[in-house]
Enzyme design. Sequence first.
Site, PDB file in Angstrom:
ATOM      1  N   TYR A  62       1.002  -1.238   0.171  1.00 56.56           N
ATOM      2  CA  TYR A  62      -0.062  -0.043   0.090  1.00 56.56           C
ATOM      3  C   TYR A  62       1.009   1.200   0.005  1.00 56.56           C
ATOM      4  O   TYR A  62       0.194   2.143  -0.537  1.00 56.56           O
ATOM      5  CB  TYR A  62      -1.083  -0.013   1.072  1.00 56.56           C
ATOM      6  CG  TYR A  62      -2.207  -0.523   1.174  1.00 56.56           C
ATOM      7  CD1 TYR A  62      -2.272  -2.034   0.737  1.00 56.56           C
ATOM      8  CD2 TYR A  62      -3.364   0.044   1.051  1.00 56.56           C
ATOM      9  CE1 TYR A  62      -3.421  -2.775   0.657  1.00 56.56           C
ATOM     10  CE2 TYR A  62      -4.478  -0.528   0.978  1.00 56.56           C
ATOM     11  CZ  TYR A  62      -4.653  -1.917   0.669  1.00 56.56           C
ATOM     12  OH  TYR A  62      -5.949  -2.589   0.735  1.00 56.56           O
ATOM     13  N   LYS A  72       3.501 -15.234   1.975  1.00 56.21           N
ATOM     14  CA  LYS A  72       3.792 -16.171   1.085  1.00 56.21           C
ATOM     15  C   LYS A  72       5.422 -16.227   1.073  1.00 56.21           C
ATOM     16  O   LYS A  72       5.839 -15.718   0.092  1.00 56.21           O
ATOM     17  CB  LYS A  72       3.118 -15.697  -0.291  1.00 56.21           C
ATOM     18  CG  LYS A  72       1.699 -16.391  -0.471  1.00 56.21           C
ATOM     19  CD  LYS A  72       1.328 -16.000  -1.767  1.00 56.21           C
ATOM     20  CE  LYS A  72       1.611 -16.798  -3.064  1.00 56.21           C
ATOM     21  NZ  LYS A  72       1.290 -18.505  -2.849  1.00 56.21           N
ATOM     22  N   ASP A 103      -2.497 -18.348   0.525  1.00 55.26           N
ATOM     23  CA  ASP A 103      -3.443 -18.849  -0.256  1.00 55.26           C
ATOM     24  C   ASP A 103      -4.050 -19.902   0.439  1.00 55.26           C
ATOM     25  O   ASP A 103      -5.331 -20.100   0.229  1.00 55.26           O
ATOM     26  CB  ASP A 103      -2.826 -19.185  -1.875  1.00 55.26           C
ATOM     27  CG  ASP A 103      -1.687 -20.079  -1.484  1.00 55.26           C
ATOM     28  OD1 ASP A 103      -1.244 -20.072  -0.219  1.00 55.26           O
ATOM     29  OD2 ASP A 103      -0.980 -20.621  -2.407  1.00 55.26           O
ATOM     30  N   ASP A 116      -6.320  -7.216   4.051  1.00 55.05           N
ATOM     31  CA  ASP A 116      -7.702  -6.659   3.527  1.00 55.05           C
ATOM     32  C   ASP A 116      -8.513  -7.700   2.699  1.00 55.05           C
ATOM     33  O   ASP A 116      -9.684  -7.598   3.260  1.00 55.05           O
ATOM     34  CB  ASP A 116      -6.973  -5.585   2.307  1.00 55.05           C
ATOM     35  CG  ASP A 116      -8.288  -5.052   1.655  1.00 55.05           C
ATOM     36  OD1 ASP A 116      -9.190  -4.366   2.319  1.00 55.05           O
ATOM     37  OD2 ASP A 116      -8.171  -4.709   0.480  1.00 55.05           O
ATOM     38  N   ASP A 160     -12.227  -9.472   4.448  1.00 57.20           N
ATOM     39  CA  ASP A 160     -13.635  -9.452   3.507  1.00 57.20           C
ATOM     40  C   ASP A 160     -14.063 -10.675   3.423  1.00 57.20           C
ATOM     41  O   ASP A 160     -15.224 -11.124   3.452  1.00 57.20           O
ATOM     42  CB  ASP A 160     -13.257  -8.868   2.038  1.00 57.20           C
ATOM     43  CG  ASP A 160     -13.783  -7.226   2.081  1.00 57.20           C
ATOM     44  OD1 ASP A 160     -13.634  -6.612   3.080  1.00 57.20           O
ATOM     45  OD2 ASP A 160     -14.192  -7.124   0.910  1.00 57.20           O
TER      46      ASP A 160
END
Length: 372
Positions: free
Chosen positions: A143, A194, A227, A251, A255
């Site tokens: 970000y 990751k 993942d 983020d 959600d």
Amino acid sequence: MASNRNLLVLPGDGIGPEVMNEVRKVIAWMGKKRAIGFDIKEDLVGGAALDKHNTPITDDTTKIALEADAVLFGSVGGPKWDTADFSKKPERGLLRLRKEMDLFANLRPAKVFDALVDASSLKPEIVKGLDIMIIRELTSGVYFGEPRGRHTNAKGEVEAFDTQRYTVPEIRRVCAVAFELARKRKNKVLSTEKANVMYTGVLWREEATKLHKESYSDVQLSHMYADALAMQLLRAPKEFDVIVTDNLFGDILSDEASMLTGSLGLLPSASLGAPDATGRRKALYEPIHGSAPDIAGKGLANPIAQTLSYAMMLRYSFDLGKDADMVELAVENVLKAGYRTGDLLVGNTAGTKKVGTQEMGDAIVKELDRLA
Ligand code: NAD
Ligand code: IPM
Ligand code: MN
């Protein structure tokens, strides 16, 4: 009511002002019935600020936020500003606040209310009783990493680039928040990145492991690739307690987690800075959802995420845990009584009553009255 608690309210765009109006009722109730008053300043942010001041947040507003004990934030953005210059997009107002206030730890709890087990996209037995806390790093990573931008490369092709970047102190401070919080919960932290493909992931895993060994070996720590976690969150979410992760993965995973609970319109968040010498920490409270342009202005938005963000503020900024509990219980009871905004009307809806934003807010205040 005059008080020594300084609150900045930034409703923002879309459904932000609508759901904030319902929280105002709760704030007023708390002032009147429990003498919990605030000195409230209110200001524009996002598209609303862009329209008036040609910037998604002014220096003045930023200064007020930096001086406030807490900021209660609605949501920003919407199609009206799709063509705004990237550096002036409504979302930049929120990102500036997070960065300048140094709100590195974003607490995103996902709890399933018993009354809503049927509203989840998953089977009731998978989500019943679910209570997880996602801690998202909020001031670094892709970000904010430099360099970022777009240009025409040597081959004459247009390319765009962002940089994922983390320093050791940035990783350690957010992991420390996760370990501390886990000690007050089920004592379990899952760190996710990751590390199989990203340098930042490797560093993240190393530092989480080191910090754990140095100071938090009483807490159970495990690691998972992000993942795989996205999958496990749908397979067996109750295996998790505290999840700590970077800005972008946090983020996305939060959600995803919202749908375990039934709706994005339910999830609050607290964004916290480091405590200063007096123990005070800068803080901003906001739902994890956005401005929901598809339902804005129609009185359909669920005000619960915003209301629970206010409850988190009582708990984390003002040490008013009992009052926060009361707001949370009022929300729970209203759901138990069958009140549902449209987003919650999925699955088995027998015995429910469809309500709009204002009716839901009124029902919560009425329930507070009953509980008092
Ligand atoms: P969104 O969260 O606004 O909406 C996603 C979906 O969830 C929509 O169908 C919406 O109607 C529904 N929804 C969200 N909140 C709800 C609520 N309280 N009650 C009922 N339904 C609700 O995400 P989006 O559509 O991808 O983004 C819209 C705008 O919001 C974009 O400009 C985005 O950048 C911005 N955004 C802002 C924030 C923030 O201010 N913190 C967070 C996320 C997105
Ligand atoms: C969130 C939002 C924000 C983010 C946007 C609006 C900047 O999606 O708070 O989850 O990406 O962090
Ligand atoms: Mn988001």
